[in-house]
Design a protein around this motif. Structure first.
Motif, short mmCIF file in Angstrom:
data_model
loop_
_atom_site.label_atom_id
_atom_site.label_comp_id
_atom_site.label_asym_id
_atom_site.label_seq_id
_atom_site.Cartn_x
_atom_site.Cartn_y
_atom_site.Cartn_z
N GLY A 1 0.81 -1.22 0.00
CA GLY A 1 0.00 0.00 0.00
C GLY A 1 0.84 1.27 0.00
O GLY A 1 0.40 2.31 0.49
N ASP A 2 2.06 1.18 -0.55
CA ASP A 2 2.97 2.33 -0.57
C ASP A 2 2.71 3.14 -1.85
O ASP A 2 3.24 2.85 -2.92
N PHE A 3 1.87 4.14 -1.71
CA PHE A 3 1.42 4.91 -2.86
C PHE A 3 2.58 5.59 -3.58
O PHE A 3 2.66 5.56 -4.83
N GLU A 4 3.49 6.20 -2.84
CA GLU A 4 4.59 6.94 -3.47
C GLU A 4 5.52 6.02 -4.24
O GLU A 4 5.97 6.34 -5.34
N ARG A 5 5.83 4.84 -3.67
CA ARG A 5 6.68 3.87 -4.37
C ARG A 5 5.98 3.36 -5.62
O ARG A 5 6.62 3.10 -6.65
N LEU A 6 4.68 3.21 -5.53
CA LEU A 6 3.92 2.72 -6.67
C LEU A 6 3.93 3.76 -7.79
O LEU A 6 4.18 3.41 -8.96
N VAL A 7 3.70 5.00 -7.46
CA VAL A 7 3.73 6.06 -8.46
C VAL A 7 5.11 6.14 -9.11
O VAL A 7 5.24 6.38 -10.32
N ALA A 8 6.16 5.92 -8.32
CA ALA A 8 7.53 6.04 -8.83
C ALA A 8 7.86 5.02 -9.90
O ALA A 8 8.71 5.26 -10.76
N VAL A 9 7.18 3.86 -9.88
CA VAL A 9 7.48 2.82 -10.85
C VAL A 9 6.58 2.94 -12.09
O VAL A 9 6.74 2.22 -13.06
N LEU A 10 5.63 3.87 -12.04
CA LEU A 10 4.71 4.09 -13.15
C LEU A 10 5.12 5.31 -13.96
O LEU A 10 5.53 6.33 -13.41
N ASP A 11 4.98 5.22 -15.26
CA ASP A 11 5.19 6.39 -16.11
C ASP A 11 4.09 7.41 -15.82
O ASP A 11 2.93 7.03 -15.56
N PRO A 12 4.41 8.71 -15.82
CA PRO A 12 3.38 9.71 -15.51
C PRO A 12 2.14 9.60 -16.39
O PRO A 12 1.03 9.91 -15.96
N ASP A 13 2.33 9.14 -17.64
CA ASP A 13 1.21 9.05 -18.58
C ASP A 13 0.75 7.60 -18.79
O ASP A 13 0.15 7.28 -19.82
N ILE A 14 1.02 6.74 -17.85
CA ILE A 14 0.63 5.34 -17.98
C ILE A 14 -0.85 5.20 -18.34
O ILE A 14 -1.69 5.96 -17.88
N LEU A 15 -1.14 4.19 -19.16
CA LEU A 15 -2.51 3.89 -19.53
C LEU A 15 -2.84 2.48 -19.04
O LEU A 15 -2.11 1.53 -19.32
#
Length: 289
Positions: free
Chosen positions: A191-205
């Protein structure tokens, strides 16, 4: 036609079956429909005077293309599915010991992300691009199928090419892809939101295809996808399996031994740029999972 000549023709057709299946799969994005198109090509060959065919391989390829074009046009006219949430049939294999047939399919596959771009093309554009750019069929041979001049057919392929070139160039190393997916899973489970966002491209689909009776959705942007990734907290090592999906890393969810969803990751520059999910249990079962 004599039995001997029929047998010889069948042997020559079987030699081309894998190639024809690859053409049809790229055209239709459906394993079942691709097989049907190849079978229809065989039936048409049996009804044709083969003495008039100078290049059997070229004939088979263009006939398969014509059959697929008709199928695409019929699909468009029926408006069978919303293309924004439809994920083409995946080709799934084990990353460790795929059987020879699966190895051959994976070696000749294209990514789901590219198939989705192809789905967005007009049928004639898709045919021109697939036959010319992927299988080197001359425009002079494609033009009669789409009922255009070679120059106009070249323009069809050019328009398609511009759409395809806008797609991200994915990472091809499976081991490197797996590192990114494991980081994604770890962050989601904790449930680590920041770590999850970090592994995703900003424009992920994220495109989830739940089929006719399931829930389909389309999410864009790292924060939107990360917010919806709470469901991955339930994915333990015991109920998921790493697989290869169309040449890229994927996850098969098997909570009770039966496949409930398949996730195919597109990874570029060590970030997830696209996540395509097939959450149609009936469809996964029909594909053998």
């Amino acid at each position: 036609m004599s039995s001997a000549s029929t047998d010889t023709l069948a042997e020559r057709f079987e030699e081309s079956r894998g190639h024809l299946r690859a053409v049809a799969y790229r055209m239709l994005g459906s394993i079942g429909e691709a097989e049907d198109a190849v079978q229809e090509t065989w039936l048409r060959l049996q009804r044709t005077d083969t003495s008039t065919i100078e290049n059997l391989g070229g004939w088979l390829t263009t006939v398969t293309g014509r059959i697929c074009l008709d199928a695409l046009r019929s699909r468009k006219s029926r408006a069978e599915e919303p293309l924004d949430t439809h994920v083409p049939d995946p080709l799934i294999a084990s990353p460790d010991t795929p059987d020879p047939e699966q190895q051959a399919l994976q070696a000749d596959s294209v990514g789901l992300a590219l198939l989705i771009v192809l789905d967005s093309l007009a049928p004639a554009e898709r045919l021109a691009f697939v036959l010319h750019d992927m299988f080197a069929v001359p425009f002079d041979d494609i033009a009669p199928i789409v009922e255009r001049t070679p120059a106009a057919t070249r323009q069809l392929a050019s328009r398609a090419r511009r759409r395809v070139q806008g797609a991200p160039a994915p990472e091809t190393d499976i081991a490197r892809q797996r590192v990114v997916v494991e980081a994604f899973l770890s962050a989601a489970r904790e449930g680590d939101f920041e770590r999850l966002v970090a592994v995703l491209d900003p424009d992920i689909l994220l495109r989830a295809d739940g089929g006719a009776t399931g829930v389909s959705r389309l999410l864009q942007g790292a924060h939107a996808v990360a917010s919806g990734a709470i469901m991955f907290q339930r994915m333990t090592p015991q109920n998921i399996r790493f697989v290869v999906v169309n040449g890229t890393i994927g996850l098969l969810s098997l909570p009770d031994g039966r496949a409930t969803s398949l996730m195919a990751f597109t990874i570029t520059n060590d970030r997830v740029t696209e996540l395509n999910v097939v959450a149609d249990e009936e469809r996964l079962a029909a594909l053998g999972f």
